[in-house]
Every structure is written in structure tokens, then in C-alpha cells.
Write a protein that holds these residues in place. Structure first.
Motif, PDB file in Angstrom:
ATOM      1  N   ILE A  53       0.809  -1.225   0.000  1.00  0.00           N
ATOM      2  CA  ILE A  53       0.000   0.000   0.000  1.00  0.00           C
ATOM      3  C   ILE A  53       0.839   1.270   0.000  1.00  0.00           C
ATOM      4  O   ILE A  53       0.354   2.319  -0.402  1.00  0.00           O
ATOM      5  N   TRP A  54       2.080   1.213   0.408  1.00  0.00           N
ATOM      6  CA  TRP A  54       2.909   2.421   0.444  1.00  0.00           C
ATOM      7  C   TRP A  54       3.222   2.939  -0.953  1.00  0.00           C
ATOM      8  O   TRP A  54       3.635   4.071  -1.122  1.00  0.00           O
ATOM      9  N   ARG A  55       2.987   2.125  -1.972  1.00  0.00           N
ATOM     10  CA  ARG A  55       3.205   2.577  -3.348  1.00  0.00           C
ATOM     11  C   ARG A  55       1.950   3.220  -3.946  1.00  0.00           C
ATOM     12  O   ARG A  55       2.002   3.847  -4.997  1.00  0.00           O
ATOM     13  N   MET A  56       0.830   3.059  -3.304  1.00  0.00           N
ATOM     14  CA  MET A  56      -0.437   3.554  -3.857  1.00  0.00           C
ATOM     15  C   MET A  56      -0.494   5.073  -4.015  1.00  0.00           C
ATOM     16  O   MET A  56      -1.038   5.562  -4.994  1.00  0.00           O
ATOM     17  N   PRO A  57       0.052   5.870  -3.090  1.00  0.00           N
ATOM     18  CA  PRO A  57      -0.010   7.329  -3.298  1.00  0.00           C
ATOM     19  C   PRO A  57       0.661   7.779  -4.592  1.00  0.00           C
ATOM     20  O   PRO A  57       0.170   8.689  -5.262  1.00  0.00           O
ATOM     21  N   ARG A  58       1.751   7.145  -4.974  1.00  0.00           N
ATOM     22  CA  ARG A  58       2.414   7.513  -6.231  1.00  0.00           C
ATOM     23  C   ARG A  58       1.527   7.169  -7.421  1.00  0.00           C
ATOM     24  O   ARG A  58       1.466   7.910  -8.392  1.00  0.00           O
ATOM     25  N   ALA A  60      -1.762   6.972  -7.338  1.00  0.00           N
ATOM     26  CA  ALA A  60      -2.889   7.907  -7.295  1.00  0.00           C
ATOM     27  C   ALA A  60      -2.496   9.255  -7.907  1.00  0.00           C
ATOM     28  O   ALA A  60      -3.288   9.878  -8.615  1.00  0.00           O
ATOM     29  N   ALA A  61      -1.263   9.686  -7.667  1.00  0.00           N
ATOM     30  CA  ALA A  61      -0.796  10.961  -8.210  1.00  0.00           C
ATOM     31  C   ALA A  61      -0.742  10.942  -9.737  1.00  0.00           C
ATOM     32  O   ALA A  61      -0.792  11.997 -10.362  1.00  0.00           O
ATOM     33  N   ASP A  65      -6.878   4.868 -10.182  1.00  0.00           N
ATOM     34  CA  ASP A  65      -7.970   4.758  -9.216  1.00  0.00           C
ATOM     35  C   ASP A  65      -7.560   3.686  -8.213  1.00  0.00           C
ATOM     36  O   ASP A  65      -7.781   2.497  -8.413  1.00  0.00           O
ATOM     37  N   VAL A  66      -6.933   4.124  -7.129  1.00  0.00           N
ATOM     38  CA  VAL A  66      -6.375   3.206  -6.142  1.00  0.00           C
ATOM     39  C   VAL A  66      -7.469   2.384  -5.458  1.00  0.00           C
ATOM     40  O   VAL A  66      -7.276   1.191  -5.192  1.00  0.00           O
TER      41      VAL A  66
END
Length: 121
Positions: A53-58, A60-61, A65-66
Motif C-alpha cells: 500500500i505504500w506505493r499507492m499514493p504515487r 494515485a498521483a 484509481d487506487v
């Protein structure tokens, strides 16, 4: 037969790939964005590895659609939803109450209306 966690990883990987394709990215571009070798990223898409999950913000940017990747439920807001929200925010308290009263009445009059709307999404 695949274990549940393997099956879930494969489903998540398939949705990750679908989002990448939808947005027009190549696997190498997303691997670079995430700071992983191409082979590692390909393992995410195949379900052989968990992207975490720590890769999801990148993601999303970049427009991914996470929520969809993780749960198979779409989260991206469409233009019409933005318009509705904008207009709703401009209403007075009385206007907002009127909207909720109308929605409640519609739900009572047509109990399956929510199901119909969900199918349209």
C-alpha cells in the motif's frame, strides 16, 4: 487451486494492469515511477508479488484509481458528480434539507432505485 491470498493478488494485479492500460502508461514507466525494476513491476501485475500500500499514493498521483485497484470499486469522480457537489455546496441549509427529503421520498417510492443506479455505474 490458488490460495485465497494468491487469487486476491492476481485479481489486484489484473486491476493494476487495467488501470495502467486505461491511462496509457507502459509497464516501464510505472516501474520507474515506483522505483522498482521492470521485472518487479511485472510481478505486481501478474499477481506473483504484492505492490504494497505504500506505493499507492504515487499511483494515485498519476491518475490511477487506487480504490479500484484494491477493492474493485470505482472511486474516480466524474464531471457530473463534480457539478452536483458544487451546486449542492452552494445551497442554503433549507435547500440541502429539501434535496435530502426528495431523495428519501424517491427511495420510499422506488425501493429498488438504488440497485438500478448501482448497475448503471
Amino acid at each position: 487451486m490458488a490460495t485465497t491470498s494468491t487469487k486476491k493478488r492476481q485479481e489486484t494485479g489484473a486491476r493494476l494492469r487495467a488501470e495502467r492500460v486505461r491511462l496509457g502508461y507502459q509497464p516501464r514507466q510505472i516501474a520507474q515511477l515506483l522505483g522498482v525494476p521492470l521485472e518487479a513491476y511485472e510481478r505486481f501485475e501478474s499477481g506473483d508479488a504484492d505492490p504494497g500500500i505504500w506505493r499507492m499514493p504515487r499511483l494515485a498521483a498519476c491518475g490511477f484509481d487506487v480504490l479500484y485497484i484494491l477493492t474493485a470499486e470505482r472511486h474516480l469522480v466524474i464531471a457530473e458528480e463534480n457539478e452536483l457537489l458544487s451546486r449542492f455546496r452552494e445551497l442554503s441549509q433549507r435547500g440541502r434539507a429539501s434535496i435530502f427529503t426528495t431523495l428519501d421520498a424517491l427511495e420510499r417510492l422506488a425501493p429498488n432505485i438504488r440497485k438500478q443506479f448501482d448497475r448503471l455505474r
